[in-house]
Design an enzyme around this catalytic site. Structure first.
Site, mmCIF file in Angstrom:
data_model
loop_
_atom_site.group_PDB
_atom_site.id
_atom_site.type_symbol
_atom_site.label_atom_id
_atom_site.label_comp_id
_atom_site.label_asym_id
_atom_site.label_seq_id
_atom_site.Cartn_x
_atom_site.Cartn_y
_atom_site.Cartn_z
ATOM 1 N N PRO A 231 -65.290 27.170 -18.084
ATOM 2 C CA PRO A 231 -64.761 26.656 -19.401
ATOM 3 C C PRO A 231 -65.539 25.176 -19.559
ATOM 4 O O PRO A 231 -65.443 24.896 -20.783
ATOM 5 C CB PRO A 231 -63.353 26.259 -19.163
ATOM 6 C CG PRO A 231 -63.076 26.040 -17.683
ATOM 7 C CD PRO A 231 -64.026 27.092 -16.944
ATOM 8 N N ASP A 254 -76.330 29.269 -22.907
ATOM 9 C CA ASP A 254 -75.543 29.145 -24.024
ATOM 10 C C ASP A 254 -75.392 27.687 -24.372
ATOM 11 O O ASP A 254 -75.321 27.077 -23.703
ATOM 12 C CB ASP A 254 -74.422 30.106 -24.303
ATOM 13 C CG ASP A 254 -74.545 31.480 -23.970
ATOM 14 O OD1 ASP A 254 -75.564 31.866 -24.525
ATOM 15 O OD2 ASP A 254 -73.656 32.183 -23.892
ATOM 16 N N LYS A 276 -75.894 29.824 -29.582
ATOM 17 C CA LYS A 276 -75.260 30.620 -30.514
ATOM 18 C C LYS A 276 -74.063 29.933 -31.255
ATOM 19 O O LYS A 276 -73.109 29.530 -30.032
ATOM 20 C CB LYS A 276 -75.168 31.914 -30.242
ATOM 21 C CG LYS A 276 -76.262 32.838 -30.017
ATOM 22 C CD LYS A 276 -75.739 34.426 -29.861
ATOM 23 C CE LYS A 276 -75.176 34.487 -28.429
ATOM 24 N NZ LYS A 276 -75.112 35.807 -28.142
ATOM 25 N N GLY A 308 -67.536 30.382 -19.608
ATOM 26 C CA GLY A 308 -66.348 31.093 -19.303
ATOM 27 C C GLY A 308 -66.562 32.006 -18.390
ATOM 28 O O GLY A 308 -67.464 31.810 -17.219
ATOM 29 N N THR A 337 -62.249 31.847 -17.139
ATOM 30 C CA THR A 337 -62.290 31.861 -18.481
ATOM 31 C C THR A 337 -61.450 30.888 -19.150
ATOM 32 O O THR A 337 -60.578 30.160 -18.268
ATOM 33 C CB THR A 337 -61.660 33.367 -18.898
ATOM 34 O OG1 THR A 337 -62.085 33.394 -20.350
ATOM 35 C CG2 THR A 337 -60.440 33.565 -18.565
ATOM 36 N N ALA A 338 -61.379 30.604 -20.496
ATOM 37 C CA ALA A 338 -60.937 29.402 -21.091
ATOM 38 C C ALA A 338 -59.502 29.477 -20.871
ATOM 39 O O ALA A 338 -58.854 28.466 -20.947
ATOM 40 C CB ALA A 338 -61.715 29.393 -22.484
ATOM 41 N N MET A 389 -61.750 31.767 -29.968
ATOM 42 C CA MET A 389 -62.695 31.702 -31.351
ATOM 43 C C MET A 389 -61.855 32.034 -32.625
ATOM 44 O O MET A 389 -62.308 32.664 -33.451
ATOM 45 C CB MET A 389 -63.750 32.751 -31.473
ATOM 46 C CG MET A 389 -64.679 32.642 -29.968
ATOM 47 S SD MET A 389 -65.943 33.707 -29.969
ATOM 48 C CE MET A 389 -64.831 35.296 -29.601
#
Length: 471
Positions: A231, A254, A276, A308, A337-338, A389
């Protein structure tokens, strides 16, 4: 501390001392400590002191050193590699320093960092491998604590592994023509079956495996690793991810991956940012797929570094399909993962007996940018939902859930930048989520946790109620 201030005032280096005199001036406890340190090298130890403590004398005998029962004079330091002033007297140490400067020999004055040309590190000895830990003379106790941790990580057999590498080095240089081929060979040598055999005490098998690798190495093609960067906090990067980054020739990463994580790779690895963000793609997914294939077919080991976990909203499926179609080998290194980091920081149990026995990962958008209602019914059954998101569509998500029958009073937590130093967290109700869309200052990745388990968390870990964002 800002990254721009994290600069050393010293340059770490190793002195060549084999067969050369290293001088210690002093006969007490401080001198004994230096004798023990130097005894781990092939230096010739020379001690100047009118008398020696019993412990110092014993250490000098064990080190096969030479004692000269007087104070040093001009010319005594000529040809020495290093000098240690350890008399315990400021005046005497100052005289030793002056003699060393006159002879052009670097000097260390015990407990006087301002007078030192060099500092003695806390040393982890796995000869020929050595790890030196220094603190620029300001925190030697901390250096010793760090040394103790590293001692536990590095088995004594690491020295045997380094010794085997030294014996094979010339053969590797003759067999593998390019720097890239040799670097790739050594990466596999130190982390694969060769190392496993050495650590198990099977040196004959280790050498045989190394020679077999040497025969097939020139024929190896490129490879892609899809790696989860976690994360954001660099200490949440897995050991496998760190090792894979160190083996990479090219790192494709990223926008959300912090520079500190990217920096875990080799300094000479080529780095490609394919950042992105919503509505702004510097690289299309097709272009990223093509880049991975091209680099791998050029013989490179490529790390595709994703925030993540690569298999959770990381488009790994599309990249795997492209690599398979191109006949490129790949592997996947999972990451934290977050949702897990966010829950850990706010002490929210994502599953809880009698409250929630299931967990759903959801995203606020589908491939066309529409709000997804598919998982709304799951939340009604007590399932904990982690929405990725979801900031800009939080209000729509809340409306659809309420329409599906979920109570507006259902607890929610909102965490931005989970695990990072700039993390912010809010606790509130489902019917308050609409305020997020109007808060563009929340520029980091936002994770929303919905469910009764939120009420079991440490709400004092959230610095403000969610309703406060409406102000």
């Amino acid at each position: 501390m800002p990254e721009s201030q994290r600069k050393l005032s010293v340059f770490p280096a190793f002195h060549k001392v084999a067969g050369r005199p290293v001088v210690v001036v002093g006969g007490g406890e401080e001198a004994a400590a230096k004798i023990r340190l130097i005894a781990e090298t092939k230096a010739e130890i020379v001690v100047y002191a009118e008398s020696l403590d019993k412990e110092t004398g014993a250490d000098l005998i064990a080190a096969h050193g030479e004692w000269r029962g007087r104070a040093p004079a001009a010319g005594d330091f000529d040809g020495a590699a290093l000098v240690f002033a350890a008399t315990g007297s400021e005046a005497s140490d100052a005289q030793v320093r002056a003699l060393a400067k006159q002879a052009g020999v670097p000097v260390n004055v015990v407990d006087r960092p301002e007078l030192c040309d060099f500092f003695t590190p806390a040393l982890v000895n796995r000869a020929p491998l050595a790890v030196a830990i220094g603190s620029e003379g300001v925190a030697p106790v901390l250096s010793r604590h760090v040394r103790a941790r590293i001692e536990g990580l590095l088995a004594p057999a690491f020295g045997d592994l380094a010794g085997l590498a030294d014996r094979l080095r010339e053969r590797v240089t003759r067999s593998l023509a390019t720097v890239t081929d040799r670097r790739r060979f050594w990466a596999r040598f130190f982390s694969g079956r060769v190392a496993e055999n050495v650590f198990a005490g099977r040196m004959y098998e280790a050498e045989g495996e190394a020679l077999r690798m040497l025969e097939i190495e020139p024929n190896l093609a490129g490879h892609v690793s899809l790696v989860g960067a976690g994360p954001g906090a660099e200490d949440l990067l897995t050991l496998r991810a760190q090792r894979t980054l160190q083996e990479a020739d090219v790192i494709v990463y990223d926008r959300l991956v912090p520079e500190a994580v990217v920096a875990q790779g080799r300094r000479d690895a080529r780095r490609v940012l394919v950042g992105k963000a919503k509505g702004h793609h510097s690289f299309s997914q097709d272009a990223i797929n093509a880049l991975l294939v091209t680099e791998a077919k050029s013989g490179n080991r490529v790390v595709r570094l994703k925030s993540g976990d690569p298999l959770i909203y990381g488009r790994a499926g599309e990249e795997m399909a492209a690599l398979r179609a191109a006949g490129v080998s790949f592997d996947i290194v999972p990451g934290i993962t977050a949702a897990f980091a966010a829950a850990a920081e706010t002490e929210i149990p994502l599953t809880l007996r009698n409250a929630s026995s299931s967990l759903v990962f959801a995203t606020g958008h589908d491939a066309d940018g529409n709000t997804l209602p598919d998982w709304a019914g799951l939340a009604l059954g007590g399932v904990t939902v982690a929405v990725y998101m979801g900031r800009s569509v939080a209000g729509k998500v809340a409306t659809r859930l309420v329409e599906a029958g979920l109570k507006g009073s259902t607890p929610v937590a909102v965490i931005e930048n989970a695990s990072r130093a700039d993390r912010t967290a809010y606790a509130g109700r489902l019917d308050e989520l609409g305020v997020l869309a109007a808060r563009p200052e929340l520029t980091g990745p936002v994770l929303i946790i919905i469910g009764d388990v939120v009420a079991e968390g440490a709400l004092d870990a959230a610095p403000a109620p969610l309703a406060a964002l409406a102000a």
